[in-house]
Design a protein around this motif. Sequence first.
Motif, PDB file in Angstrom:
ATOM      1  N   PHE A  97       0.652  -1.251   0.015  1.00 53.81           N
ATOM      2  CA  PHE A  97       0.009  -0.137  -0.096  1.00 53.81           C
ATOM      3  C   PHE A  97       0.808   1.407  -0.019  1.00 53.81           C
ATOM      4  CE2 PHE A  97      -3.741  -2.369   2.263  1.00 53.81           C
ATOM      5  CZ  PHE A  97      -4.122  -2.764   0.905  1.00 53.81           C
ATOM      6  N   GLY A  98       2.130   1.059   0.228  1.00 53.58           N
ATOM      7  CA  GLY A  98       2.859   2.382   0.025  1.00 53.58           C
ATOM      8  C   GLY A  98       2.827   3.244   1.583  1.00 53.58           C
ATOM      9  N   VAL A  99       2.410   2.824   2.453  1.00 48.02           N
ATOM     10  CA  VAL A  99       2.210   3.407   3.692  1.00 48.02           C
ATOM     11  C   VAL A  99       3.515   3.678   4.452  1.00 48.02           C
ATOM     12  CG1 VAL A  99       1.093   3.818   5.908  1.00 48.02           C
ATOM     13  CG2 VAL A  99      -0.110   2.760   3.861  1.00 48.02           C
ATOM     14  N   PRO A 100       3.808   4.884   4.709  1.00 44.02           N
ATOM     15  CA  PRO A 100       5.331   5.042   5.530  1.00 44.02           C
ATOM     16  C   PRO A 100       5.142   4.359   6.831  1.00 44.02           C
ATOM     17  CG  PRO A 100       4.564   7.212   4.515  1.00 44.02           C
ATOM     18  CD  PRO A 100       3.270   6.045   4.548  1.00 44.02           C
ATOM     19  N   ALA A 101       6.188   3.643   7.139  1.00 42.23           N
ATOM     20  CA  ALA A 101       6.382   2.958   8.428  1.00 42.23           C
ATOM     21  C   ALA A 101       6.397   3.841   9.524  1.00 42.23           C
ATOM     22  CB  ALA A 101       7.538   2.065   8.451  1.00 42.23           C
ATOM     23  N   GLY A 102       5.541   4.051  10.496  1.00 46.89           N
ATOM     24  CA  GLY A 102       5.479   4.730  11.517  1.00 46.89           C
ATOM     25  C   GLY A 102       6.545   4.732  12.573  1.00 46.89           C
ATOM     26  N   ALA A 103       6.492   5.158  13.611  1.00 41.11           N
ATOM     27  CA  ALA A 103       7.793   5.133  14.766  1.00 41.11           C
ATOM     28  C   ALA A 103       7.367   3.926  15.372  1.00 41.11           C
ATOM     29  CB  ALA A 103       7.796   6.318  15.497  1.00 41.11           C
ATOM     30  N   PRO A 104       8.175   2.882  15.661  1.00 40.21           N
ATOM     31  CA  PRO A 104       8.014   1.644  16.249  1.00 40.21           C
ATOM     32  C   PRO A 104       7.845   2.112  17.936  1.00 40.21           C
ATOM     33  CG  PRO A 104      10.315   1.968  15.706  1.00 40.21           C
ATOM     34  CD  PRO A 104       9.675   2.915  14.968  1.00 40.21           C
ATOM     35  N   PRO A 105       7.019   1.287  18.725  1.00 36.63           N
ATOM     36  CA  PRO A 105       6.861   1.875  20.131  1.00 36.63           C
ATOM     37  C   PRO A 105       7.780   1.660  21.270  1.00 36.63           C
ATOM     38  CG  PRO A 105       5.693  -0.391  19.712  1.00 36.63           C
ATOM     39  CD  PRO A 105       6.577   0.275  18.410  1.00 36.63           C
ATOM     40  N   VAL A 106       9.057   2.292  20.818  1.00 37.42           N
ATOM     41  CA  VAL A 106      10.226   2.192  21.596  1.00 37.42           C
ATOM     42  C   VAL A 106      10.317   2.342  23.170  1.00 37.42           C
ATOM     43  CG1 VAL A 106      12.671   2.842  21.955  1.00 37.42           C
ATOM     44  CG2 VAL A 106      11.717   2.819  19.365  1.00 37.42           C
ATOM     45  N   ASP A 107       9.772   3.463  23.407  1.00 40.36           N
ATOM     46  CA  ASP A 107       9.151   3.784  24.699  1.00 40.36           C
ATOM     47  C   ASP A 107       8.679   2.911  25.621  1.00 40.36           C
ATOM     48  OD1 ASP A 107      10.739   6.262  24.374  1.00 40.36           O
ATOM     49  OD2 ASP A 107       9.072   7.834  24.610  1.00 40.36           O
ATOM     50  N   VAL A 108       7.578   2.460  25.029  1.00 39.56           N
ATOM     51  CA  VAL A 108       6.882   1.362  25.675  1.00 39.56           C
ATOM     52  C   VAL A 108       7.635   0.062  25.819  1.00 39.56           C
ATOM     53  CG1 VAL A 108       4.712  -0.161  25.405  1.00 39.56           C
ATOM     54  CG2 VAL A 108       4.650   2.269  24.741  1.00 39.56           C
ATOM     55  N   MET A 109       8.242  -0.391  24.843  1.00 37.35           N
ATOM     56  CA  MET A 109       8.953  -1.505  24.994  1.00 37.35           C
ATOM     57  C   MET A 109      10.439  -1.480  25.747  1.00 37.35           C
ATOM     58  SD  MET A 109       9.426  -2.503  20.790  1.00 37.35           S
ATOM     59  CE  MET A 109       9.923  -3.985  21.025  1.00 37.35           C
ATOM     60  N   LEU A 110      10.978  -0.418  26.004  1.00 32.17           N
ATOM     61  CA  LEU A 110      12.045   0.054  26.854  1.00 32.17           C
ATOM     62  C   LEU A 110      11.629  -0.248  28.512  1.00 32.17           C
ATOM     63  CD1 LEU A 110      14.114   2.658  25.152  1.00 32.17           C
ATOM     64  CD2 LEU A 110      14.724   0.328  25.394  1.00 32.17           C
ATOM     65  N   ILE A 111      10.376   0.463  28.838  1.00 37.02           N
ATOM     66  CA  ILE A 111      10.133   0.481  30.007  1.00 37.02           C
ATOM     67  C   ILE A 111       9.309  -0.993  30.497  1.00 37.02           C
ATOM     68  CG2 ILE A 111       7.959   1.082  31.469  1.00 37.02           C
ATOM     69  CD1 ILE A 111       8.007   3.904  30.109  1.00 37.02           C
ATOM     70  N   ILE A 112       8.632  -1.607  29.591  1.00 32.28           N
ATOM     71  CA  ILE A 112       8.203  -3.210  29.692  1.00 32.28           C
ATOM     72  C   ILE A 112       9.535  -4.048  29.785  1.00 32.28           C
ATOM     73  CG2 ILE A 112       7.539  -5.178  28.386  1.00 32.28           C
ATOM     74  CD1 ILE A 112       5.486  -3.236  27.220  1.00 32.28           C
ATOM     75  N   LEU A 113      10.528  -3.771  29.032  1.00 27.72           N
ATOM     76  CA  LEU A 113      11.759  -4.751  29.088  1.00 27.72           C
ATOM     77  C   LEU A 113      12.705  -4.419  30.366  1.00 27.72           C
ATOM     78  CD1 LEU A 113      14.025  -6.355  27.595  1.00 27.72           C
ATOM     79  CD2 LEU A 113      14.916  -4.553  26.670  1.00 27.72           C
ATOM     80  N   SER A 114      12.894  -3.253  30.799  1.00 24.69           N
ATOM     81  CA  SER A 114      13.455  -3.202  32.133  1.00 24.69           C
ATOM     82  C   SER A 114      12.726  -3.580  33.354  1.00 24.69           C
ATOM     83  CB  SER A 114      13.608  -1.488  32.193  1.00 24.69           C
ATOM     84  OG  SER A 114      12.733  -0.861  32.267  1.00 24.69           O
ATOM     85  N   THR A 115      11.363  -3.410  33.169  1.00 25.15           N
ATOM     86  CA  THR A 115      10.503  -4.017  34.390  1.00 25.15           C
ATOM     87  C   THR A 115      10.631  -5.392  34.228  1.00 25.15           C
ATOM     88  OG1 THR A 115       9.135  -2.112  34.288  1.00 25.15           O
ATOM     89  CG2 THR A 115       8.268  -3.954  35.373  1.00 25.15           C
ATOM     90  N   ILE A 116      10.394  -5.907  33.345  1.00 24.83           N
ATOM     91  CA  ILE A 116      10.571  -7.340  33.063  1.00 24.83           C
ATOM     92  C   ILE A 116      11.974  -8.350  33.705  1.00 24.83           C
ATOM     93  CG2 ILE A 116      10.832  -9.401  31.470  1.00 24.83           C
ATOM     94  CD1 ILE A 116       7.805  -8.622  31.965  1.00 24.83           C
ATOM     95  N   ILE A 117      12.954  -7.463  33.301  1.00 23.40           N
ATOM     96  CA  ILE A 117      14.277  -7.691  33.919  1.00 23.40           C
ATOM     97  C   ILE A 117      14.167  -8.024  35.331  1.00 23.40           C
ATOM     98  CG2 ILE A 117      16.813  -6.927  33.930  1.00 23.40           C
ATOM     99  CD1 ILE A 117      16.507  -6.197  30.980  1.00 23.40           C
ATOM    100  N   ALA A 118      13.644  -6.801  35.864  1.00 25.10           N
ATOM    101  CA  ALA A 118      13.848  -6.815  37.300  1.00 25.10           C
ATOM    102  C   ALA A 118      12.898  -7.685  37.948  1.00 25.10           C
ATOM    103  CB  ALA A 118      13.312  -5.365  37.934  1.00 25.10           C
ATOM    104  N   LEU A 119      11.780  -7.920  37.482  1.00 27.08           N
ATOM    105  CA  LEU A 119      10.881  -9.168  37.905  1.00 27.08           C
ATOM    106  C   LEU A 119      11.216 -10.633  37.606  1.00 27.08           C
ATOM    107  CD1 LEU A 119       7.365  -7.726  36.659  1.00 27.08           C
ATOM    108  CD2 LEU A 119       8.182  -8.130  38.863  1.00 27.08           C
ATOM    109  N   SER A 120      12.060 -10.744  36.724  1.00 28.22           N
ATOM    110  CA  SER A 120      12.940 -11.784  36.200  1.00 28.22           C
ATOM    111  C   SER A 120      13.876 -12.348  37.400  1.00 28.22           C
ATOM    112  CB  SER A 120      13.401 -11.900  34.848  1.00 28.22           C
ATOM    113  OG  SER A 120      12.434 -11.668  33.955  1.00 28.22           O
ATOM    114  N   VAL A 121      14.506 -11.084  37.591  1.00 30.97           N
ATOM    115  CA  VAL A 121      15.617 -11.324  38.598  1.00 30.97           C
ATOM    116  C   VAL A 121      15.162 -11.583  39.995  1.00 30.97           C
ATOM    117  CG1 VAL A 121      17.357 -10.148  40.060  1.00 30.97           C
ATOM    118  CG2 VAL A 121      17.392  -9.878  37.357  1.00 30.97           C
TER     119      VAL A 121
END
Length: 432
Positions: free
Chosen positions: A39-63
């Motif tokens: 369709f030729g739609v320009p790719a939007g910005a990936p949800p980086v902020d959301v993923m970074l917060i989720i990742l850091s929290t998941i790491i702490a919980l995993s530990v």
Amino acid sequence: MVILHVILLLGTIMLAARWGGIGVGFAGGVGLAIAVFIFGVPAGAPPVDVMLIILSTIIALSVMQQAGGMDYLVILTEKLLRNHPGYLNILAPSVTFILTVLSGTGYTAMSVMNVIQEVAKDNGIRPSQPLSSAVVASQLGITASPISAATAIMYGTVEVMGISFGDAMLVVLPTALFAMLVAAFIASRQGVRLADDPICQKIMQENKTALNKHTKRSIPRGAKSSVVIFLLGVMFVVSMLLFKSLIGHAINSRDLIIITMFIVSTIIIFTCKLDMKEIKNSPIFKSGAESLVVVLGIVWLSSTLIGAHIEEIKMGASEILRTYPVLLAAVFFCTSAMLFSQGATSALLMPIAASIGISADAILASFVAVSALYITNIYPTTAFAIATDDTGSFLSKRWNGSRIVNHPFFLPGCLSIICSVPFGFLLAKLVL
């Protein structure tokens, strides 16, 4: 073209519902490829902020889980539920709500699902009742958690409007709590007791489902310490945000959460003498990795397609939303149901709401509606709750999900939002 984009988005969501789990992210990736390459739609910005917060929290919980902290919390939960089985339908969602508020992720609710199911079965309670309310409560708890991605993004939006963190939490926390109580009440009225359900009785006899014998669990060494350290980290984040003007720092909530979670993880590792190589094998780490794939795929697609028509959306919705701000809750609700993420919904819509002149009180009052991940029963926590039950309480024709929304999570979730949003507006007027 708009119609084609809508069809693509809905078609991808249907495919995601069919694949489920990590497949939701893969479906989003396929849809994104079609949108960009065909369709030729320009790719939007990936949800980086959301993923970074989720990742850091998941790491702490995993530990913390590797140190035995989650086992310790499960032991406390089991003791509470078994000592008060008559209040299971209110205690179960309360426990998952609190766990989510403190951890910033609904995946912690999975750790107590088996306990909830066991206590329900042992006391003749239909497991689908406390399990469904517990799942909804875990999703609502995201909007009341000071360390969740959704709350961090929401607060970043209202902070520039002059709203303090304390005032924001005075609105969103009671609103989410009220929604949880409504969901618990509705869920407790769905279906009959196990003894009165022929389908459940048949399945239990065929599977020779027996009552669970309560076995004493041992508390791993260092478990209590890991929980205390993690909670101190949460308190640090809250204090830094609550007294931001007094302390005078300029750290945003996203960076504060990420940095704190890494420090918490490190302290737990050395205090409890953990093997760093084993952290990646924890169940929470694996579940968290799955959630990142889901967020990246389906959220990136949705933000891409919605972003392609953002100006049209602003023009069409700005006047209506300013006139009827309560409709913002409906927008949050529908979007989160498509994105499968409270954080991604906030990242996508909060800036739009602010840019078209939506007031801070409307944003705070409607915020609870970003938790509509229970419209279908394919989200990981809902799917896990269903898989946990061995009595067949989710399998009756009325609740088996064969018609997408005929499952026990739908009514408690939807009615909790319908009742809590007006409460949130009232609260916002009083607080702000």
